[in-house]
Enzyme design. Sequence first.
Site, PDB file in Angstrom:
ATOM      1  N   THR A  42     -13.366 -15.823 -10.480  1.00  0.00           N
ATOM      2  CA  THR A  42     -12.087 -15.845  -9.765  1.00  0.00           C
ATOM      3  C   THR A  42     -12.075 -14.908  -8.566  1.00  0.00           C
ATOM      4  OG1 THR A  42      -9.781 -15.136  -9.994  1.00  0.00           O
ATOM      5  CG2 THR A  42     -11.318 -14.132 -11.495  1.00  0.00           C
TER       6      THR A  42
ATOM      7  N   TYR B 152      -7.116  -9.369 -16.212  1.00  0.00           N
ATOM      8  CA  TYR B 152      -7.674 -10.715 -16.037  1.00  0.00           C
ATOM      9  C   TYR B 152      -8.905 -10.660 -15.123  1.00  0.00           C
ATOM     10  CZ  TYR B 152      -8.365 -15.347 -14.141  1.00  0.00           C
ATOM     11  OH  TYR B 152      -8.948 -16.510 -13.717  1.00  0.00           O
TER      12      TYR B 152
END
Length: 328
Positions: free
Chosen positions: A117, A141
């Site tokens: 990501t 995350y």
Amino acid sequence: MAVLVTGGAGYIGSHMVLALLDAGETPVVLDDLSTGFVWAVPEGVPLIVHDYGDGARVAQIIAHYSIDAIVHFAAKIVVEDSVSEPLAYYDNNTSKSRNLIEAAVAGGVKHFIFSSTAAVYGEPGDEPVSEDARLAPMSPYGRSKLMVEWMLEDAGVAHDLRYVALRYFNVAGADPQGRSGESTAHATHLIKIAAQAALGLRPGMKIFGTDYATPDGSCLRDYIQVSDLARAHLDALRHLRAGGQSIACNCGYAHGASVIEVIDIMKKVSGVDFPVTLAERRAGDPAAIVASNARITSQLGWQPQFDDLTEIVRQALAWERRLHERTN
Ligand code: UDP
């Protein structure tokens, strides 16, 4: 030879399964259905409903289906939740990935493609952001994903395993043939929320922050169409099978659109002037995050086909309509 797709019943994973089928590959899906859907897996594709972190089960699957590559999507992805439940994120995204990588190594799987990501960069500052930018994730995350990149790097040195880590920017849109799309019940992504507002499924929507240092004051993001993203994984697979080196690549179009632009396009495409209110900034949102895609185009030969925000918005809206009709 078959390709194991963890999270293949989810949004991006299901588009990957379609891309693999379209390319004549044999996908096998491993998904615990915590957020995925059985109907998202095309008929004829094996679906194993199980925890991807169970190394013994993964070992059986690798042997049974003669898996030569793993494409790993299964993860928890809500940044805000990762702040309130960091240990759940480190368990699900990091520890279980460790088990999966271990099973790959033990089972002789030499190719691993990891869904990473743009959150690994945190707030990069320089746009577009290149893969050499400082890695400074701002959320559990982002850290949970970056740690997996590091594990792959180390495992690649010690074992006969090569990987491609694909760092996704903002994934959006749906399969142009209408076979899949973003189906999560709890929408947080801008384009999906705008589609729901256009269809009257929510009373309206908010713009989180209009005082950023951007041309119109709202945040800029690089929206990449989901089938284009799935094809990046196919390019990565080809690269690895051809003996290519391990690499981390950004996935984006190298230009951004603002929240206000996205909403305007949704209003135009839908013909609905849904209510929009200006709201406070959402915690942790960087003003702009746009990918440099020089590496993926030159190293993996990736070429975007749907670099058109109007088309992406149209796909998202068409899918949302279909999804609503399906459930009602
Ligand atoms: N956003 C917004 N209203 C919404 C949802 C999102 O203004 O209802 C903004 C959000 O603050 C961010 C951008 O849209 O600036 C993209 O957010 P999204 O959650 O889609 O992706 P992110 O960039 O956070 O991964």
